[in-house]
Design a protein around this motif. Structure first.
Motif, mmCIF file in Angstrom:
data_model
loop_
_atom_site.group_PDB
_atom_site.id
_atom_site.type_symbol
_atom_site.label_atom_id
_atom_site.label_comp_id
_atom_site.label_asym_id
_atom_site.label_seq_id
_atom_site.Cartn_x
_atom_site.Cartn_y
_atom_site.Cartn_z
ATOM 1 N N LEU A 342 0.835 -1.196 0.000
ATOM 2 C CA LEU A 342 0.000 0.000 0.000
ATOM 3 C C LEU A 342 0.873 1.250 0.000
ATOM 4 C CD1 LEU A 342 -2.550 -1.044 2.772
ATOM 5 C CD2 LEU A 342 -3.047 -0.837 0.320
ATOM 6 N N PRO A 343 0.474 2.305 -0.723
ATOM 7 C CA PRO A 343 1.174 3.588 -0.604
ATOM 8 C C PRO A 343 1.102 4.103 0.835
ATOM 9 C CG PRO A 343 -0.289 3.588 -2.514
ATOM 10 C CD PRO A 343 -0.623 2.360 -1.709
ATOM 11 N N LEU A 344 2.137 4.836 1.233
ATOM 12 C CA LEU A 344 2.274 5.280 2.625
ATOM 13 C C LEU A 344 2.206 6.795 2.736
ATOM 14 C CD1 LEU A 344 2.980 4.720 5.652
ATOM 15 C CD2 LEU A 344 5.397 4.878 4.960
ATOM 16 N N ARG A 345 1.466 7.266 3.727
ATOM 17 C CA ARG A 345 1.430 8.685 4.075
ATOM 18 C C ARG A 345 2.036 8.877 5.464
ATOM 19 N NH1 ARG A 345 -2.897 12.192 7.428
ATOM 20 N NH2 ARG A 345 -1.131 13.189 8.441
ATOM 21 N N SER A 346 2.881 9.901 5.623
ATOM 22 C CA SER A 346 3.322 10.325 6.952
ATOM 23 C C SER A 346 3.257 11.849 7.000
ATOM 24 C CB SER A 346 4.716 9.789 7.276
ATOM 25 O OG SER A 346 5.689 10.334 6.415
ATOM 26 N N SER A 347 3.948 12.480 7.953
ATOM 27 C CA SER A 347 3.763 13.926 8.157
ATOM 28 C C SER A 347 5.062 14.616 8.523
ATOM 29 C CB SER A 347 2.729 14.175 9.261
ATOM 30 O OG SER A 347 1.486 13.598 8.944
ATOM 31 N N GLY A 348 5.082 15.948 8.295
ATOM 32 C CA GLY A 348 6.189 16.798 8.713
ATOM 33 C C GLY A 348 5.739 17.655 9.883
ATOM 34 N N VAL A 349 5.931 17.177 11.104
ATOM 35 C CA VAL A 349 5.269 17.767 12.257
ATOM 36 C C VAL A 349 6.253 18.105 13.372
ATOM 37 C CG1 VAL A 349 2.986 16.803 11.850
ATOM 38 C CG2 VAL A 349 4.709 15.382 12.944
ATOM 39 N N CYS A 350 5.782 18.967 14.282
ATOM 40 C CA CYS A 350 6.588 19.367 15.436
ATOM 41 C C CYS A 350 5.645 19.804 16.544
ATOM 42 C CB CYS A 350 7.544 20.506 15.073
ATOM 43 S SG CYS A 350 6.705 22.075 14.695
ATOM 44 N N ALA A 351 6.191 19.991 17.740
ATOM 45 C CA ALA A 351 5.400 20.467 18.874
ATOM 46 C C ALA A 351 5.725 21.903 19.240
ATOM 47 C CB ALA A 351 5.629 19.558 20.082
ATOM 48 N N ALA A 352 6.665 22.527 18.532
ATOM 49 C CA ALA A 352 7.105 23.882 18.866
ATOM 50 C C ALA A 352 5.991 24.896 18.646
ATOM 51 C CB ALA A 352 8.321 24.252 18.025
ATOM 52 N N ASN A 353 6.029 25.990 19.381
ATOM 53 C CA ASN A 353 4.973 27.000 19.336
ATOM 54 C C ASN A 353 5.263 28.161 18.388
ATOM 55 O OD1 ASN A 353 3.318 25.747 21.399
ATOM 56 N ND2 ASN A 353 4.908 26.365 22.844
ATOM 57 N N VAL A 354 6.513 28.359 18.038
ATOM 58 C CA VAL A 354 6.921 29.418 17.118
ATOM 59 C C VAL A 354 7.992 28.854 16.191
ATOM 60 C CG1 VAL A 354 6.361 31.346 18.664
ATOM 61 C CG2 VAL A 354 8.633 30.274 18.776
ATOM 62 N N PRO A 355 8.257 29.518 15.061
ATOM 63 C CA PRO A 355 9.270 28.990 14.126
ATOM 64 C C PRO A 355 10.692 29.239 14.616
ATOM 65 C CG PRO A 355 8.303 30.994 13.237
ATOM 66 C CD PRO A 355 7.524 30.669 14.481
ATOM 67 N N ASP A 356 11.116 28.413 15.556
ATOM 68 C CA ASP A 356 12.442 28.564 16.161
ATOM 69 C C ASP A 356 13.261 27.318 15.919
ATOM 70 O OD1 ASP A 356 11.185 26.727 17.815
ATOM 71 O OD2 ASP A 356 11.294 27.940 19.635
ATOM 72 N N GLY A 357 14.351 27.174 16.666
ATOM 73 C CA GLY A 357 15.213 26.010 16.495
ATOM 74 C C GLY A 357 14.492 24.705 16.772
ATOM 75 N N GLN A 358 13.704 24.660 17.858
ATOM 76 C CA GLN A 358 12.956 23.447 18.171
ATOM 77 C C GLN A 358 12.032 23.069 17.019
ATOM 78 O OE1 GLN A 358 10.527 23.600 21.764
ATOM 79 N NE2 GLN A 358 9.215 21.951 21.011
ATOM 80 N N ALA A 359 11.364 24.071 16.454
ATOM 81 C CA ALA A 359 10.445 23.803 15.343
ATOM 82 C C ALA A 359 11.163 23.121 14.196
ATOM 83 C CB ALA A 359 9.807 25.112 14.858
ATOM 84 N N MET A 360 12.368 23.574 13.895
ATOM 85 C CA MET A 360 13.063 23.049 12.731
ATOM 86 C C MET A 360 13.718 21.712 13.004
ATOM 87 S SD MET A 360 11.958 25.175 10.718
ATOM 88 C CE MET A 360 12.633 24.338 9.290
ATOM 89 N N TRP A 361 14.269 21.504 14.217
ATOM 90 C CA TRP A 361 14.885 20.182 14.428
ATOM 91 C C TRP A 361 13.824 19.094 14.536
ATOM 92 C CZ3 TRP A 361 16.804 23.025 19.167
ATOM 93 C CH2 TRP A 361 16.137 22.668 20.336
ATOM 94 N N GLU A 362 12.674 19.409 15.152
ATOM 95 C CA GLU A 362 11.619 18.397 15.222
ATOM 96 C C GLU A 362 11.014 18.126 13.843
ATOM 97 O OE1 GLU A 362 10.173 19.175 19.848
ATOM 98 O OE2 GLU A 362 8.896 19.830 18.184
#
Length: 517
Positions: A342-362
């Motif tokens: 079956l074809p697979l779907r996943s996501s590009g997600v994070c838990a960070a609240n603003v576009p900061d370092g955490q947002a980008m590493w997650e």
């Protein structure tokens, strides 16, 4: 624009500065990425079988609740055990039904040049979908609104690394829910010419969505039903449930030849076992139950299996994304998707609240998990914040930088090993005392040799400081504003657009979709 110009990347900083006054970004051209790498497979064959057998036990012994009377009647007709709203199905039935699903399929939007292949080694990226809130550097966090929705749709169309328009990139709460789907899909179909999604949230929204996509594409009813031109994504209600509206919408879509992605939302420690193998097993069982139903109703229907398995913060209960556990769960589900073909779907997600370092590493962890798992369709690949509660245009731009880098990473020319790439003659020419800046080999290739960024700043600290010391989110905000200022909607047949507008006006006059307020 000629194909020669389209192939050029930024030719150094001078070239980048020269173009900066002409267009917002000098981006890579549209392409359908092919992932050349072998997937990472943390489980051996025995692990795949353990999860498969576990999922089959869940389906046959524990059962899945379907809160949809039509689905229950269909399962009874198929010979499954139905006790109240709980359905139990044996392995032979499940595997026969899943075996009907195609390993690959295509979805063709109103612009056939944007046709997308789902499956195989293809990997496609889509915009953020469904946050109720909007955040940017000017407004801060605000409730979703239509102008913000339109801006995200424009970003979705503008960036070539975004292949499909998922659900509402931000929920426009200033438009009443009864007619919101009409306005939103109209904007999607006129501001983009890419494959788009319609929510499976009630008969009216699904039927209206299919009719609008058909009109926008200038298709007859027969041509629309003959092949996928749109898709929806449905989620289970973990643990062990499928609700009424999503199953209803999925059935309507597959009966009309359209694609459905089934994505359980299983958070380990909350809606699924705390162990990742337990959470993946539950997710597989929930997904296969719905896929079996869809294939029973419409053999050969275009379906995909999705993974949204992550963990919670055990201190607060909040969802966490881009974690090591999330990455392994995605890779494990990739193995299962290949097992079921079956074809697979996943996501590009994070838990960070603003576009900061955490947002980008997650987010990078999530995106690399998609690459490593053999994912074919990446939801929320640009713009997602706060675990899906916020959409941010700055984050959208920053994510597109990463997506472009990943697409460049997949281009075979990067690791080509022909005589021109090994360059022995050039190495001999330069020798031990020279340099490669001025040699002909470099001169012939310098404009296309390396990836050039759209938002990153590669200058040294002093040059960056003299130019205003602009941080990444600020640069992304300026790019976002420039894109909106220069945006031009893709061409659309005037007759189709007029018919589409008339349909929307009529359905609004009829009240749209029923609501309880």
């Amino acid at each position: 624009m000629t194909s020669e110009i389209r192939r050029k990347r930024a030719g150094g900083r001078a070239g980048h500065a020269e173009r900066a006054g002409v267009k917002a970004v000098d981006q890579m051209p549209w392409r359908i990425p092919v992932n050349p790498d072998r997937p990472i497979e943390p489980m051996g064959p025995e692990g795949v079988q353990a999860i498969h057998k576990g999922a089959m036990r869940i389906l046959s012994e524990i059962g899945i609740r379907f809160l949809n009377d039509e689905a229950l009647e269909l399962f009874k007709k198929a010979g499954c055990k139905v006790d109240g709203d709980t359905v139990r199905m044996d392995e032979d039935f499940v595997m026969e039904m899943v075996g009907r699903a195609p390993a690959e399929f295509t979805v063709t939007p109103r612009n056939p040049e944007r046709r997308l292949p789902f499956g195989g080694k293809h990997i496609l990226f889509g915009n953020v979908s469904s946050p109720p809130n909007y955040w940017d550097l000017e407004r801060g966090k605000v409730t979703g609104f239509m102008e913000g929705f339109r801006d995200f749709i424009k970003l979705t169309q503008y960036f070539n690394c975004i292949h499909f328009a998922g659900g509402y990139p931000v929920e426009p709460v200033d438009v009443h829910a009864s007619v919101r789907h009409l306005d939103c899909l109209y904007e999607k179909l006129t501001l983009t010419d890419k494959v788009c999604h319609a929510y499976a949230l009630g008969k009216e929204r699904v039927e209206d969505g299919m009719e609008m996509v058909r009109i926008a594409g200038g298709l007859s009813q027969e041509a629309f039903r003959a092949a996928p031109h749109m898709y929806t994504n449905i989620n289970s209600v973990s643990p062990l449930k499928h609700d009424f509206p999503m199953i209803d919408g999925a059935l309507r879509l597959v009966r009309n030849g359209q694609a459905v992605i089934v994505t359980p939302f299983t958070l380990a420690g909350a809606m699924a076992p705390v162990t990742m193998s337990g959470a993946v097993t539950l997710s597989i069982a929930e997904a296969l139950a719905a896929i079996a139903l869809l294939q029973y109703v419409a053999p050969g229907a275009a379906v995909g299996i999705g993974t949204f398995t992550s963990n919670v913060d055990m201190k607060s209960g909040a969802p966490a994304f881009g974690t090591p556990e999330y990455m392994r769960a995605t890779q494990m589900t990739g193995q299962m998707a290949r097992f079921y073909k079956l074809p697979l779907r996943s996501s590009g997600v994070c838990a960070a609240n603003v576009p900061d370092g955490q947002a980008m590493w997650e987010t990078c962890n999530s995106l690399w998990a998609a690459m490593q798992s053999g994912t074919n369709m990446v939801y929320h690949a640009a713009g997602w914040l706060e675990g899906g509660l916020i959409a941010s245009p700055e984050k959208f731009v920053m994510d597109c930088e990463v997506l472009q880098m990943m697409q460049r990473y997949m281009e075979p020319e990067v690791w080509a090993t022909g005589p021109d790439e090994i360059a022995i003659d050039t190495i001999a020419e330069v020798g031990a005392e020279g340099h490669y800046f001025g040699c002909q080999h470099t001169q012939d290739r310098y404009t296309t040799a390396f990836y050039q960024p759209i938002a990153s700043d590669w200058r040294n600290y002093e040059a960056w400081q003299l130019d205003g010391a602009v941080w990444t989110a600020e640069r992304a905000h300026r790019i976002f504003k420039s894109i909106i200022a220069e945006f031009e909607a893709p061409p659309m047949d005037a007759g189709a657009q007029e018919e589409l507008k008339a349909f929307v006006d009529r359905r609004k006059s009829e009240g749209g979709a029923p609501t309880d307020y």
